[in-house]
Design a protein around this motif. Structure first.
Motif, PDB file in Angstrom:
ATOM      1  N   GLU A  93      10.061   3.333  -5.114  1.00 20.93           N
ATOM      2  CA  GLU A  93       9.682   2.263  -4.189  1.00 20.93           C
ATOM      3  C   GLU A  93       8.730   1.157  -3.829  1.00 20.93           C
ATOM      4  N   LEU A  94       8.021   0.311  -3.770  1.00 26.60           N
ATOM      5  CA  LEU A  94       6.467  -0.027  -3.537  1.00 26.60           C
ATOM      6  C   LEU A  94       5.792   0.649  -2.839  1.00 26.60           C
ATOM      7  N   VAL A  95       4.765   1.555  -3.358  1.00 23.75           N
ATOM      8  CA  VAL A  95       3.528   2.052  -1.146  1.00 23.75           C
ATOM      9  C   VAL A  95       3.304   1.095  -1.181  1.00 23.75           C
ATOM     10  N   ARG A  96       3.622   1.166   0.759  1.00 23.72           N
ATOM     11  CA  ARG A  96       3.510  -0.133   1.787  1.00 23.72           C
ATOM     12  C   ARG A  96       2.452   0.661   2.505  1.00 23.72           C
ATOM     13  N   GLU A  97       2.000   0.453   3.309  1.00 26.09           N
ATOM     14  CA  GLU A  97       0.402   1.052   4.766  1.00 26.09           C
ATOM     15  C   GLU A  97       1.475   1.526   5.381  1.00 26.09           C
ATOM     16  N   ALA A  98       3.011   0.617   6.053  1.00 24.30           N
ATOM     17  CA  ALA A  98       3.548   1.261   6.882  1.00 24.30           C
ATOM     18  C   ALA A  98       4.255   3.707   6.260  1.00 24.30           C
ATOM     19  N   THR A  99       4.950   2.818   5.395  1.00 24.51           N
ATOM     20  CA  THR A  99       4.643   4.385   4.807  1.00 24.51           C
ATOM     21  C   THR A  99       3.801   4.800   4.697  1.00 24.51           C
ATOM     22  N   GLY A 124      -7.045  -5.169  -6.449  1.00 27.27           N
ATOM     23  CA  GLY A 124      -7.181  -4.921  -5.283  1.00 27.27           C
ATOM     24  C   GLY A 124      -6.485  -4.500  -4.197  1.00 27.27           C
ATOM     25  N   MET A 125      -4.782  -4.973  -3.920  1.00 29.09           N
ATOM     26  CA  MET A 125      -4.242  -4.288  -3.066  1.00 29.09           C
ATOM     27  C   MET A 125      -3.581  -2.396  -3.521  1.00 29.09           C
ATOM     28  N   SER A 131      -7.258   3.708  -0.498  1.00 29.63           N
ATOM     29  CA  SER A 131      -8.178   3.922   0.851  1.00 29.63           C
ATOM     30  C   SER A 131      -7.992   4.139   2.042  1.00 29.63           C
ATOM     31  N   HIS A 132      -7.039   3.479   1.828  1.00 35.79           N
ATOM     32  CA  HIS A 132      -6.261   4.191   3.270  1.00 35.79           C
ATOM     33  C   HIS A 132      -5.391   5.273   3.355  1.00 35.79           C
TER      34      HIS A 132
END
Length: 212
Positions: A93-99, A124-125, A131-132
């Motif tokens: 899957e793609l990495v997301r902030e929620a993950t 940029g994303m 960074s997050h």
């Protein structure tokens, strides 16, 4: 993603063919150099591998690290699980902030050969997500093909045939990273494969490095 997956490039959707092609050009050498020269020296740290492919980097890493690999290819992740299932966590899957909020922070984030498959907005994303994800003192490492003045003509030709359609100059890669990171160290290397090739490595941090 900005990449060509038709014609001869379609065969690289197979995890086995992808790994064979990587070995033929000397990708194991590149991984060894990257780990030896740019990874933390200690054996215990948390690592997030974005676009991990078949997770071959694990062949060069200490067994004590806490490894999390993400890739959009189900076939690549299935191969990673077959080869290294007990060495880390693998997700197709793609990495997301929620993950990332669920996983916690990381000492090292790696994007190996990923940026040149992404347009500027997508890149940029990625830098924002990295960074997050980083713990204080942690760092992001990226490595991608690049065009530089005076490079070997064969290297330039080989790079032009890559599936990724966003191969950039070192300055362009660095400028994208600088939108999210206070410290960006840019390195150019021509010695990481068995074939003529030019890589741009970015080492990105938002604070002073810590000793891992």
């Amino acid at each position: 993603m900005a990449q060509k997956v038709t014609g001869f490039r379609a065969i690289f959707s197979s995890a086995l063919i992808y790994n064979l092609a990587q070995r033929m050009v000397g990708a194991e050498k590149a991984r060894h150099i990257l780990v030896q020269d740019y990874f933390p020296a200690q054996n215990r740290y948390r690592m997030l591998d974005i676009g991990c492919g078949t997770a071959e980097i694990l062949r060069h890493l200490p067994t004590a690290i806490d490894y999390h690999g993400f890739d959009a290819s189900e076939a690549y992740i299935q191969q990673a699980v077959r080869l290294f299932g007990n060495r880390g966590t693998f997700r197709a899957e793609l990495v997301r902030e929620a993950t990332l909020d669920e996983l916690g922070s990381f000492d090292l984030v790696l994007a190996f050969g990923l940026l040149h498959h992404l347009g500027d907005d997508e890149a940029g994303m990625l830098f924002q997500l990295a960074s997050h994800a980083l713990a204080p003192g942690g760092k992001l490492l990226t490595i991608d093909p690049t065009y530089v003045a005076g490079q070997n003509s064969m290297a330039k030709w080989i790079i032009s045939k890559d599936r990724g359609q966003c191969i950039r100059s070192p300055e362009h890669y660095s400028s994208l990273a600088s939108q999210q990171f206070a410290r960006v160290n840019t390195m150019i290397r021509h010695d990481m494969l068995r074939i003529p090739y030019s890589h741009c490595i970015l080492e990105c941090q938002n604070s002073d490095p810590q000793t891992l």
